[in-house]
Design an enzyme around this catalytic site. Structure first.
Site, short mmCIF file in Angstrom:
data_model
loop_
_atom_site.label_atom_id
_atom_site.label_comp_id
_atom_site.label_asym_id
_atom_site.label_seq_id
_atom_site.Cartn_x
_atom_site.Cartn_y
_atom_site.Cartn_z
N GLU D 43 0.86 -1.19 0.00
CA GLU D 43 0.00 0.00 0.00
C GLU D 43 0.89 1.23 0.00
O GLU D 43 1.69 1.44 0.91
CB GLU D 43 -0.89 0.03 1.25
CG GLU D 43 -2.08 -0.92 1.15
CD GLU D 43 -3.06 -0.78 2.33
OE1 GLU D 43 -4.00 -1.57 2.39
OE2 GLU D 43 -2.86 0.13 3.16
N GLU D 54 -5.62 9.37 10.07
CA GLU D 54 -4.30 8.88 10.50
C GLU D 54 -3.93 9.34 11.89
O GLU D 54 -4.27 10.44 12.31
CB GLU D 54 -3.20 9.37 9.54
CG GLU D 54 -3.55 9.37 8.08
CD GLU D 54 -3.84 7.98 7.52
OE1 GLU D 54 -3.52 6.98 8.20
OE2 GLU D 54 -4.41 7.89 6.42
#
Ligand SMILES: Cc1ncc(COP(=O)(O)O)c(C=O)c1O
Ligand SMILES: Cc1ncc(COP(=O)(O)O)c(C=O)c1O
Lengths: 420, 292, 420, 292
Positions: D43, D54
């Protein structure tokens, strides 16, 4: 209501002769415009109070205080008035009256700056030139308020004599008035001074109790058992009490600043409190006979309070009289308890009160709080507290004073030690 | 001698000083110098913490005097210690009169004042409307109560005052507070004209600072002149010079000569100038002032 | 009214999957409590807005502005709401809703601190624990507001990532929500974010136009020709416009912050303004498709305004849509003109406005002031300006910024150069 | 090789790095090291200025990469420059996809991604409700669209997602944002149980940081593990060590050895530990996982 300017033995007009004609003119204007609504003065005043000032202010149930004190505690929200305190009720009334009288210039004194900012706002609103006298020491302590007055287009004149606080600013404003009496109106900031000021300021402020009385009836179907208000000069007190005075069943409590102690140092001429009603005696100050803080000789003492708005050596003559005849109960709350109450109201109700106002809540805690002894509690089941102003002006003081003391319910304020 | 008698031999010169300014002993000398300079009556200020009718000059005198320990009790001692023969008027604010003694009310103060030889009172924050209790006490002890008439005082108010006044009427020369001025106010003439008909001596005060002023005012019809700030200025200058000297002494050993005697001399000199001016003014007056 | 969360092409729900169930739960609660007044939610909300918040706020004729601009200028006085801005309308609604939903913890982001203080007040009032995320740089710029939040018992969590301003604080609050979604409600401070926030916040704020519409009818017997409001995220704008949207004859003007210039530095990723409606483009930010300040690649730009409450790179999707379909006119006012308007309102009307609010008055001056050219003036004879907040929070900025510029109508402020 | 194929030979190890962190060249080396360490899919994060899903570790990586000049255009060059053979998934936020090219909409981005060899997308701020345009573009160009299933995703929502997902489903191991954790969340097992019936590879991510975690999770039934923050931590440490070294160089001339090669080696080592852990976990699984 007194029209001769006497409240029992109190009141009167103890001013220099040069001012007397202006005071007679004002008396006349007071009777015509305020008492008799000539030219629709009172209608215009009430309309402007509503539209510019934000009235009516709510009578709010304080849910968490009601729980804490086991009774219905309601707040009369004068902190929501434009400018953040009840002071505008009076300032707007007087500036408008000056306009009706054809005066061309406004002067006023201010201590903490609340009355000064209210007057400056009213003058901007009504397009009147305005000069505010303020002690130099107060100027340094209350810079945001000085700045607000200037933003509103007022001049701020520093008073350097003496300690440079409210007492000196009042004297200085009287001097300006005595010099410019013909075109100038002096907007006194509380129910003090010579007649007709005490009656007139009370009438402008009595919108508080007028609303509260109706609101109490609407909300609880009855009058409150007691009304609490802090007392400096006594204008929010008289405003909150006026319409209840003839309701004998309603207890009225004037909460003065107990300062650091009720003891008085006669020799130094210092009263570390401003609890004139408790520790003072009858005398003549700033134009009226009333209860004042004075030494044995009659010299006025320096008062003290954590809240500069209560830091005054006298009290309005009508309030002195009502205490004298036992219609109003005079009580007091010291600096520490007022500061604790400031934090408590902020945390429990989401209302940061003025330090002045906090004194009223300090009394509620003293009488009805967890540490109170039952016998002192005569407040009853339905208590109205007049929230005379908001605390935004007091943030710096709150930081400093909380830091100096050990207020256990205060938030951790380490990051604010240096001020804001 | 009663107050009114002091106006018998021509225009009266009425100087003012704050008792105890800057200290008890110097102040005694200063007041005595005024008599030497020709004072006919002396107004002695008993300082009050909130002197709302005074300008900066007298405010500062009040502060000095209070710091020097002046109190009503000391004031009466001061009067007793004074070696002057002209009548003395006590000028103070009502609260000090009201609070003196064991019970609130003016009587104890007046009684005491009478006993030390005070002849009358000027109370700037006591208008005619509130003066009854003091008036009664004054009557009882044979003292005069002087009232101030301002440029704004007219009609009914004026009558009410003139009915009560005794000794002399204090004609306030201009609006505002006390303080020496460099010119003479136009308001004086019209004030004097307004009260010309009343049969009581008219002394004009507020702002008179020179012989020339004094002359003009007396020429306009005043029976006396009252001078405060111009004299207090001399005391103030002497005081700050003396303070200066004290520090100079340490630093340079230089003596500026502003000892109390020098100040007293200057006071006497100005007093004489004022008194002389008043006399000259009187001599220039139209022979028969029009009194109906 | 949109119930699917789309306003034309704008709106939607662009959030991490972890939040979707909470958002669905909120959608459900919004429909039940807000739209259908289940359990009397809206009644309680309106009552608390009145009693705690101080509503209704007046619609005041501004006499001196009316004279200056040769038309009827009325002010909708949201500056009188408890806390000093319209922000409480929304904060109180959401915190109350969270209580109805059984949530036990409130989080919120704040930039200038106005939404944070409003949320902290509402949480104290309703007894809900509260944490506020605030960029570290904003914390340093807005210390009084930080202190007020703490006084009200809230925790203030500094956000140190990035520039440490509002954008980062929003992201951080979303992260907290994603972690504690089950017991926590995120009180978003404007009509931004994923559905149902834009609709819900608008509904809570629409009390402004609801009152103003009735008040206009009462006072002038007709609807205003135009309504002006400053637009940051757009909550006071949508609140002031909502009830007028279907009145086609009422012009609606959203005044954004023109900052120092409308030009944008793509390479530096900086827009020296926050005029998203004028200089921005369509994109996805903080959960919604709307008009945002972004570079060619779609990276969000740093915005700028003298007023931190307008300093945001996006705008609510409904407002973006209304501009898109030409129902709302998007205009903007730069820093200098906003500051001048701040001083003008303070002097002429005795109302010190928030710097955000001052932008709306800056536009009035630009269009109708003495230096305006007639052709741009489409505001009509009866103009309502929404006074979204008071300026007490902005005194320090006003000093600094006035000093840097040459604002000729400003008072002499030499004594304040060092700050308050 | 399609994404689903990568799960054919036992558990897939899917590491994540932000492309261009901390600079283009080092980042190429780091990604290649992951393949050497056993990655089955990689990824690649294309950094967005507002990475709302995040945690701090990846936020900081995003900041470094943006400061290093990463853009969508550079990202595609990066992918072309990469020398890896495992399938690549682009992880980014929707606005970058939406804004790429001349017209708003996802198609130009997907077309370009396909042309450089990207096999699929993970878009953390794009829930199933809003994914149709991207889904269509992916279908057109033959790319997979991976969806995240959170611990809170149930019932209808889950079905809606599972209908749309392709490649693999990203099982979010815990609530919150990305970030390495020291324990394995209990939520993982119940999440896996909830989706056990769906016939798509299940890769678990959020918080996996050691071979032991990997083993536990695969043993619990995961078809793959996704590891981001633990790897990004190595890049971050290397970066700050390198910065440290630069200043040390000046001050002491001392070389700390954190050149990109050393960082790449550490990445490879951790990758191998994770991959091995996953393999061990798979070998311990009950022989016939109950799939109905
Ligand atoms: C908020 C507030 N409350 C009370 C007071 C005391 O004044 P008063 O006793 O006249 O109401 C002041 C005076 O500044 C004030 O600002
Ligand atoms: C007084 C005031 N006005 C306007 C705004 C801008 O927000 P919005 O556009 O959501 O009303 C803010 C934000 O803090 C504010 O405090």
């Amino acid at each position: 209501m007194s029209v001769d300017g006497k409240f029992g033995e109190f009141g009167g007009q103890y001013v220099p002769e040069a001012l007397m004609p202006a005071i007679e003119e004002l008396e006349d204007a007071y009777e015509r415009y305020v008492l008799n609504n000539e030219d629709g003065f009172m209608d215009e005043f009430r309309t402007r109070l509503r539209d510019f000032g934000g009235r009516p202010t709510p009578l709010q149930r304080a849910d968490r205080l009601s729980e804490r004190y086991g009774r219905e505690v309601y707040l009369k929200r004068e902190d929501l008035v434009h400018g953040g305190a009840h002071k505008l009720n009076n300032a707007l009334g007087q500036v408008l009256l000056a306009k009706y009288m054809g005066k061309e210039r406004i002067i006023a004194e201010t201590g903490a700056g609340q009355h000064g900012t209210a007057t400056a706002m009213a003058c901007a609103h009504l397009d009147m030139p305005c000069e505010i006298y303020m002690g130099e020491r107060d100027i340094n302590r209350q810079r945001p308020n000085v700045f607000r007055m200037k933003l509103n287009g007022s001049e701020v004149n520093p008073v350097t004599v003496g300690r440079g606080t409210l007492k000196e600013a009042i004297s200085e404003t009287m001097r300006d008035w005595a010099t410019n009496v013909e075109d100038t109106h002096y907007v006194i900031g509380s129910v003090v001074g010579p007649h007709p000021f005490p009656s007139m300021v009370r009438d402008f402020q009595s919108v508080i109790s007028e609303e509260a009385r109706t609101q109490a009836q609407e909300k609880l179907g009855r009058l409150p058992d007691s009304v609490l208000a802090c007392a400096g000069g006594g204008s929010n007190t008289m405003g909150a009490f006026a319409e209840f005075v003839s309701d004998d069943e309603v207890g009225l409590y004037a909460v003065e600043a107990g300062g650091s102690t009720l003891e008085v140092d006669e020799d130094a001429g210092v009263a570390p409190n401003s609890a004139s009603l408790t520790t003072g005696s009858e005398g003549i100050l700033h134009g009226a006979r009333t209860t004042i803080l004075q030494d044995h000789d009659g010299q006025i003492m320096e008062s003290h309070s954590i809240s500069s708005g209560l830091d005054y050596a006298g009290v309005g003559p009508e309030l002195a009289h009502l205490v004298d005849i036992d219609r109003v109960t005079a009580v007091n709350v010291g600096d520490d308890d007022a500061l604790t109450a400031f934090h408590r109201l902020s945390q429990l109700e989401g209302i940061i009160p003025a330090l002045e106002t906090a004194h009223a809540f300090g009394y509620l805690e003293a009488v009805a709080g967890p540490d109170a002894t039952d016998e002192t509690d005569a407040l009853g089941e339905f208590v109205v507290v007049n929230v005379s102003g908001r605390g935004d002006k007091d943030l710096e003081s709150a930081i400093e004073e909380t830091y100096e003391r050990d207020i256990d319910i205060a938030p951790n304020m380490d990051e604010f030690t240096g001020g804001l | 001698m009663s107050l009114e008698d002091a106006f018998a031999d021509g225009p009266a010169f009425i100087p003012y000083l704050a008792a105890g300014d800057p200290d008890y002993e110097s102040s005694l000398e200063y007041v005595e110098a005024l008599e030497r300079g020709g004072a006919d009556i002396i107004e002695l200020g008993l300082p009050f913490s909130e002197p709302i009718a005074e300008g900066p000059t007298i405010q500062n005198a009040v502060v000095r005097s209070l710091q020097g320990g002046m109190t009503p009790t000391r004031f009466f001692e001061f009067v007793e210690d004074l070696d002057v023969s002209v009548p003395l008027v006590c000028m103070t604010y009502y609260n000090l009169i009201y609070r003196y003694g064991d019970e609130p009310g003016p009587r104890p103060f007046v009684e005491k004042a009478a006993s030390v030889g005070i002849e009358g009172f000027v109370v700037p924050d006591l208008p005619a409307e509130e003066s009854e209790p003091l008036r009664e006490a004054c009557d009882e002890f044979g003292l005069d109560l002087v009232f101030i008439v301002a440029p704004t005082t007219r009609g009914e108010r004026l009558e009410r005052i003139m009915e009560q006044v005794s000794g002399y009427v204090y004609v306030q020369a201009r609006l505002g507070t006390t303080g020496a001025q460099t010119d003479v106010s136009d308001q004086t003439d019209s004030s004097l004209a307004r009260i010309a008909d009343y049969d009581v001596p008219k002394a004009v005060g507020f702002g008179i600072s020179s012989g020339e002023h004094a002359e003009r005012i007396v020429r306009s019809g005043a029976d006396g002149i009252i001078v405060g700030s111009a004299l207090v200025d001399i005391v103030a200058e002497g005081t700050s010079a003396a303070r200066q000297t004290q520090s100079d002494d340490v630093a340079t050993g230089h003596e500026r000569g502003d000892d109390p005697q020098a100040v007293a001399d200057r006071l006497e000199t100005l007093a004489r100038e004022l008194k002389d001016g008043a006399m000259v003014g009187a001599s220039q007056r139209p022979p028969h002032p029009e009194r109906t």
